[in-house]
Design an enzyme around this catalytic site. Sequence first.
Site, PDB file in Angstrom:
ATOM      1  N   GLN A  79      27.279  14.698  -2.413  1.00  0.00           N
ATOM      2  CA  GLN A  79      26.901  13.673  -1.502  1.00  0.00           C
ATOM      3  C   GLN A  79      25.036  13.661  -1.821  1.00  0.00           C
ATOM      4  O   GLN A  79      24.482  14.043  -1.205  1.00  0.00           O
ATOM      5  CB  GLN A  79      27.029  13.978  -0.267  1.00  0.00           C
ATOM      6  CG  GLN A  79      26.853  12.656   0.718  1.00  0.00           C
ATOM      7  CD  GLN A  79      27.428  13.073   2.400  1.00  0.00           C
ATOM      8  OE1 GLN A  79      28.232  14.161   2.660  1.00  0.00           O
ATOM      9  NE2 GLN A  79      27.129  12.327   3.088  1.00  0.00           N
ATOM     10  N   PHE A  80      24.948  12.643  -2.581  1.00  0.00           N
ATOM     11  CA  PHE A  80      23.869  12.420  -2.983  1.00  0.00           C
ATOM     12  C   PHE A  80      22.702  11.876  -1.796  1.00  0.00           C
ATOM     13  O   PHE A  80      21.408  12.051  -1.771  1.00  0.00           O
ATOM     14  CB  PHE A  80      23.515  11.494  -4.239  1.00  0.00           C
ATOM     15  CG  PHE A  80      23.663   9.945  -3.997  1.00  0.00           C
ATOM     16  CD1 PHE A  80      22.465   9.145  -3.408  1.00  0.00           C
ATOM     17  CD2 PHE A  80      24.822   9.476  -4.028  1.00  0.00           C
ATOM     18  CE1 PHE A  80      22.741   7.850  -3.425  1.00  0.00           C
ATOM     19  CE2 PHE A  80      25.119   8.039  -3.717  1.00  0.00           C
ATOM     20  CZ  PHE A  80      23.973   7.245  -3.293  1.00  0.00           C
ATOM     21  N   THR A  81      23.528  11.143  -0.896  1.00  0.00           N
ATOM     22  CA  THR A  81      22.716  10.633   0.500  1.00  0.00           C
ATOM     23  C   THR A  81      22.006  11.770   0.925  1.00  0.00           C
ATOM     24  O   THR A  81      21.073  11.371   1.915  1.00  0.00           O
ATOM     25  CB  THR A  81      23.653   9.849   1.338  1.00  0.00           C
ATOM     26  OG1 THR A  81      24.668  10.698   1.702  1.00  0.00           O
ATOM     27  CG2 THR A  81      23.990   8.600   0.524  1.00  0.00           C
TER      28      THR A  81
END
Length: 167
Positions: A79-81
């Site tokens: 989850q790059f966020t």
Amino acid sequence: MKAVIQRVLSASVTVDNEIVGSIGKGLCVLVGISRHDTEKEMEYIVRKILNIRVFSDEKDKRWMKSVMDMGYEVLCVSQFTLESTLKGNKPDFRYAMSPELSQPFYNQFLQALKTQYKADRIQDGKFGAYMQVDIQNDGPVTIPLEIKPGAPSKDTKEEDQPEQPLS
């Protein structure tokens, strides 16, 4: 590198109406990779995921057992966020590792988990895909974990850490 560790009764990841990963009782871990992360940060996060004591023992004493102690499963979701900051009201992802570099790094992370635990107990979503994550949080217990690149990774007491100046 950041991880959000959630104790779950069950969790699954769906992509295009197909379940690509699912677990029963264990940990669902959302994983964010910073553009400056190295193997050192990865090793720290892997060690913490596998050894964090969020489960009760046989006598129902809380916070005594790890996922490995219990033989439970781990579902990881890239989850790059998690590596975002806000620029006004809009998320800014400049600190996230690029997809070209983060996919092999994430795969190495998954391999480290499988090597240090049991490969059949580690599941994941689909890197870079639009996913639906179904989590039945148990407790709820949610533990955020972060290690900044270059930060000490030894498990020391908070009072042993040097005070960081506010910027």
